[in-house]
Enzyme design. Sequence first.
Site, PDB file in Angstrom:
ATOM      1  N   CYS A 163      59.074  -0.235  39.872  1.00  0.00           N
ATOM      2  CA  CYS A 163      60.526  -0.281  39.664  1.00  0.00           C
ATOM      3  C   CYS A 163      60.904  -1.245  38.547  1.00  0.00           C
ATOM      4  O   CYS A 163      61.792  -0.965  37.733  1.00  0.00           O
ATOM      5  CB  CYS A 163      61.248  -0.632  40.958  1.00  0.00           C
ATOM      6  SG  CYS A 163      60.633  -2.104  41.796  1.00  0.00           S
TER       7      CYS A 163
ATOM      8  N   HIS B 143      63.241  -4.456  45.653  1.00  0.00           N
ATOM      9  CA  HIS B 143      63.414  -3.388  44.661  1.00  0.00           C
ATOM     10  C   HIS B 143      64.105  -3.953  43.421  1.00  0.00           C
ATOM     11  O   HIS B 143      64.802  -4.970  43.500  1.00  0.00           O
ATOM     12  CB  HIS B 143      64.243  -2.252  45.263  1.00  0.00           C
ATOM     13  CG  HIS B 143      64.236  -0.999  44.451  1.00  0.00           C
ATOM     14  ND1 HIS B 143      63.075  -0.396  44.017  1.00  0.00           N
ATOM     15  CD2 HIS B 143      65.256  -0.231  43.984  1.00  0.00           C
ATOM     16  CE1 HIS B 143      63.375   0.684  43.329  1.00  0.00           C
ATOM     17  NE2 HIS B 143      64.688   0.810  43.288  1.00  0.00           N
TER      18      HIS B 143
ATOM     19  N   ASP C  38      69.393   3.579  40.580  1.00  0.00           N
ATOM     20  CA  ASP C  38      68.118   3.381  41.279  1.00  0.00           C
ATOM     21  C   ASP C  38      67.002   4.171  40.597  1.00  0.00           C
ATOM     22  O   ASP C  38      67.069   5.401  40.499  1.00  0.00           O
ATOM     23  CB  ASP C  38      68.283   3.839  42.737  1.00  0.00           C
ATOM     24  CG  ASP C  38      67.143   3.378  43.623  1.00  0.00           C
ATOM     25  OD1 ASP C  38      66.004   3.296  43.129  1.00  0.00           O
ATOM     26  OD2 ASP C  38      67.394   3.101  44.810  1.00  0.00           O
TER      27      ASP C  38
END
Length: 249
Positions: free
Chosen positions: A80, A192, A210
């Site tokens: 991520c 995250h 995201d």
Amino acid sequence: MIARTSRMGVLKLIRLPLQAVIVGFCLASGGLLAQTLPLSQNLINFNSAEGEKLLLESSALKDYFPLSTQFVTQKNQAYCGVASSIMVLNALGIPAPEAPEYGSYHLFTQDNFFNTQAQNVIAPEVVAQKGMTLDQLGKLLESHQVKAEVHHGGDVTLDEFRTMVVKNLQEPGNFVLVNYLRKAIGQEIGGHISPVAAYNKETDRFLILDVSRYKYPPVWVKASELWQAMATVDSDSGKTRGFVLVNRR
Ligand code: CA
């Protein structure tokens, strides 16, 4: 024809093992095969009438267009931070290396992100296993001719966080990445990293693009919830998560 197909389907189901029958049922039922996980009530799906309205009514969305132009899916479940970083580097127009898969074209990708300096911060193999901390994210970004201002969630008040991020979202040519605990905003489940693309003042919500697009859509999250999710401790560093303001040097 429909009756015949249906009878054949029944015959096939009888011969198949249980798991295959369940998969077959899911395929047939459609609704059970949603590709992303359901969202909890506190989040607003960007890809909804309400989510669209919040963007149209946003007064802090300068970063939305350059980021959405560069929006990518993280290439593995721990990348991520890499995916978020290359979105920002490409959106800033930082001179990029060649990407062999695109011939002589230059672009930051999740494969060429780790130059020599970045590899000295942390090896890509390690990131692929366990991701990166907020401080490592800042150092990896600084391996690429940008200034990364790291703020740990535990060091800033909600007002300070909101003020700094909204200001950035109103300015072109700089970006915000957030590092937060998914569980704290009602998602599955761990730490995250993703870019923030806009702010809606009336609802006091930020839009997170995201990068795990296989798992969740972009969401509008309350500023207070995002702030709390950043003030959680990352067990790898022993420090709170937080956000990074990224500028050209
Ligand atoms: Ca900005």
